[in-house]
Design a protein around this motif. Structure first.
Motif, PDB file in Angstrom:
ATOM      1  N   ASN A 207       0.793  -0.786  -0.343  1.00  0.00           N
ATOM      2  CA  ASN A 207       0.068  -0.138   0.315  1.00  0.00           C
ATOM      3  C   ASN A 207       0.781   1.121   0.162  1.00  0.00           C
ATOM      4  OD1 ASN A 207      -1.033   2.238   2.324  1.00  0.00           O
ATOM      5  ND2 ASN A 207      -2.796   1.208   1.036  1.00  0.00           N
ATOM      6  N   HIS A 213      -4.564   2.458  -5.866  1.00  0.00           N
ATOM      7  CA  HIS A 213      -5.668   2.544  -5.209  1.00  0.00           C
ATOM      8  C   HIS A 213      -6.272   3.879  -4.689  1.00  0.00           C
ATOM      9  CE1 HIS A 213      -2.840   3.752  -2.211  1.00  0.00           C
ATOM     10  NE2 HIS A 213      -3.607   4.013  -1.061  1.00  0.00           N
ATOM     11  N   HIS A 218      -9.173   6.567  -1.753  1.00  0.00           N
ATOM     12  CA  HIS A 218      -8.624   8.138  -1.235  1.00  0.00           C
ATOM     13  C   HIS A 218      -9.204   9.765  -1.941  1.00  0.00           C
ATOM     14  CE1 HIS A 218      -6.027   6.732   0.971  1.00  0.00           C
ATOM     15  NE2 HIS A 218      -5.052   5.722   0.222  1.00  0.00           N
ATOM     16  N   ASP A 368      -7.248   3.584   4.704  1.00  0.00           N
ATOM     17  CA  ASP A 368      -6.007   2.378   3.982  1.00  0.00           C
ATOM     18  C   ASP A 368      -6.063   0.695   4.665  1.00  0.00           C
ATOM     19  OD1 ASP A 368      -4.896   3.700   2.006  1.00  0.00           O
ATOM     20  OD2 ASP A 368      -3.286   4.557   2.722  1.00  0.00           O
TER      21      ASP A 368
HETATM   22 FE    FE Z   1      -3.199   4.882   0.745  1.00  0.00          FE
END
Ligand code: FE
Ligand code: FES
Length: 442
Positions: A207, A213, A218, A368
């Motif tokens: 991550n 992502h 986000h 996350d």
């Molecule tokens: Fe992140």
């Protein structure tokens, strides 16, 4: 276990463009045991930044690679690292998180050690033979290898490790870029962010440099950016590339719509401070040339130095280490790094950014954490789904920020370590660490 895990942890088919990782890699206790002996006992691990030991006698205590360590600067200014375990019976010698000490006194039976690790005073010395305290086995145990690169100190518990500079391979260039944020030197500012996540440590490694992502996980942050830029935000504006840096290290480097305290002004900051930031940029150009100054000041980078040291150089500069406690539980530490002597207003902005996005209560980290914990839970409750896919961009000659090259680099190195011949770790017992310093590679 014979010391090696079978190759079925990784499934790679380059013709079909498929790269998969077994979910057992995130859940098996045997895997974690192998990681401890084959990765954390053998790789160079980030210990701390030189600025955290501001004067002779400064010390801090920190857990690194499953050991409790003392990281200190002795009376002559030499940086050292010891196991925080008394050679007499094993009590913790330095019990504070940080401080200044000419000597360390073990509180169990009162043995006293100098800042160089040597036994100075053993109560009841007349009951021991002459010269007993001078024997190296009675000194604080030094870590086998301690080296620095551009003020980043690393330790390795494998006495036969290659020099740090070789280990860093192409990652050294990125440490140069980060160290060169400052015209003088960088320093760790503020305290330590510490938090834990109910997920395997490798999920946060992935991550930490996963560009794929950001747009979905986000979305709240990008909405906030759009609103706070009062419509001046150009596009979503995040684009860049991923690079394999060798030895399992990788990076994504990219442009993004936010400001960077080093020298990239942003509209939400207002006009206040803009002149100072522009002046810093001009000096960077003078020192490094336009192209490198632009990279230092305006490009963002998420770097992972194998196995577990992430440097996230975005709207603040975060250093992060990630350690497993169990297969499904990790512990994270993070520090903010900044140019020493920077403008007070810029420093305030930097620290607020340090909290705002990657802080444990910021815009990014809670989202996350939620994603990583969801993944980890499914590895236990959806056992028939046995593989993670990490194939994106596998056949791209020039992998982009949103491809998954960087994770494949990590997993390939991880797999090699877990299938390498077993080796014992070794800690040198003695007061003088094997210090191999590399002052600068730039
Ligand atoms: Fe992140
Ligand atoms: Fe430290 Fe005995 S355990 S002096």
């Amino acid at each position: 276990m014979d010391g090696t895990l079978n190759n079925a942890m990784i499934d790679v088919d380059t013709d079909r463009g498929v790269f998969r990782v077994s979910r057992r890699a995130f859940t098996d206790t045997d895997v974690l045991e192998s990681e401890r002996t084959r990765i954390f006992d053998r790789c160079w691990l980030y210990l701390g930044h030189d600025s955290e030991l501001p004067k002779n006698g400064s010390y801090l205590t920190r857990a690194v690679g499953g050991r409790n360590l003392i990281f200190n600067r002795d009376g002559k200014g030499q940086v050292r690292a010891f196991l925080n375990s008394c050679p007499h019976r094993g009590a913790t010698v330095a019990r504070e998180r940080t401080g200044t000490a000419k000597n360390f006194v073990c509180s169990y039976h009162g043995w006293v050690f100098g800042a160089d690790g040597q036994a100075r005073d053993i109560p009841g010395a007349d009951s021991y033979p002459e010269g007993f305290a001078e024997q190296t086995c009675n000194h604080l145990p030094a870590v086998p290898c301690l080296e620095q690169y551009r003020d980043f100190w690393f330790v390795c518990f494998d006495a036969g490790a290659e020099p740090l500079r070789e280990y860093l391979a192409g990652a050294a260039d990125y440490l140069d870029l980060i160290a060169d944020h400052s015209e003088a030197r960088m320093e760790v500012v503020g305290g330590t962010q510490e938090y834990s996540i109910r997920a395997n440590w490798k999920l946060l490694v992935e991550n930490s440099f996963d560009g794929y992502h950001a747009a979905s996980t986000h979305v709240t942050y990008f909405d906030y950016l759009r609103n706070s830029h009062h419509g001046e935000l150009s596009q979503s504006g995040v684009s860049g590339s991923a690079y394999d840096l060798g030895n399992g290290h990788a990076v994504v480097e990219y442009s993004a719509p936010w400001g960077r305290p080093v020298a990239n002004w942003s509209p939400p900051w207002g006009e206040r401070g803009r002149a100072e930031i522009d002046a810093v940029y001009a000096r960077l150009v003078q020192k490094h040339g336009e192209a490198r100054a632009n990279r230092i000041a305006r490009m963002n980078r998420n770097l992972v130095i194998f196995p577990n040291f992430a440097i996230i150089d975005i709207m603040s500069l975060t250093l992060r280490t990630i350690y497993p406690r169990t297969p499904g539980y990790m512990e994270v530490c993070a520090w903010s790094l900044a140019p020493a002597g920077e403008n007070e207003w810029v420093r305030t902005n930097r620290l607020s950014n340090f909290l705002e996005f990657l802080g444990p209560g910021g815009f990014a980290t809670p989202d996350d954490v939620e994603m990583l914990e969801q993944c980890q839970r499914s590895y236990s409750n959806s056992k028939e789904a046995a593989w993670n896919d990490i194939s994106r961009g596998m056949q791209n000659d020039k992998p982009s920020l949103v491809d998954e090259l960087q994770m494949r680099v990590f997993w390939t190195e991880w797999n090699e370590h877990l299938n390498a011949p077993a080796q014992q770790s070794a800690v040198v017992s003695g007061g003088v660490p094997m210090v191999r310093q590399v002052r600068s590679g730039s």
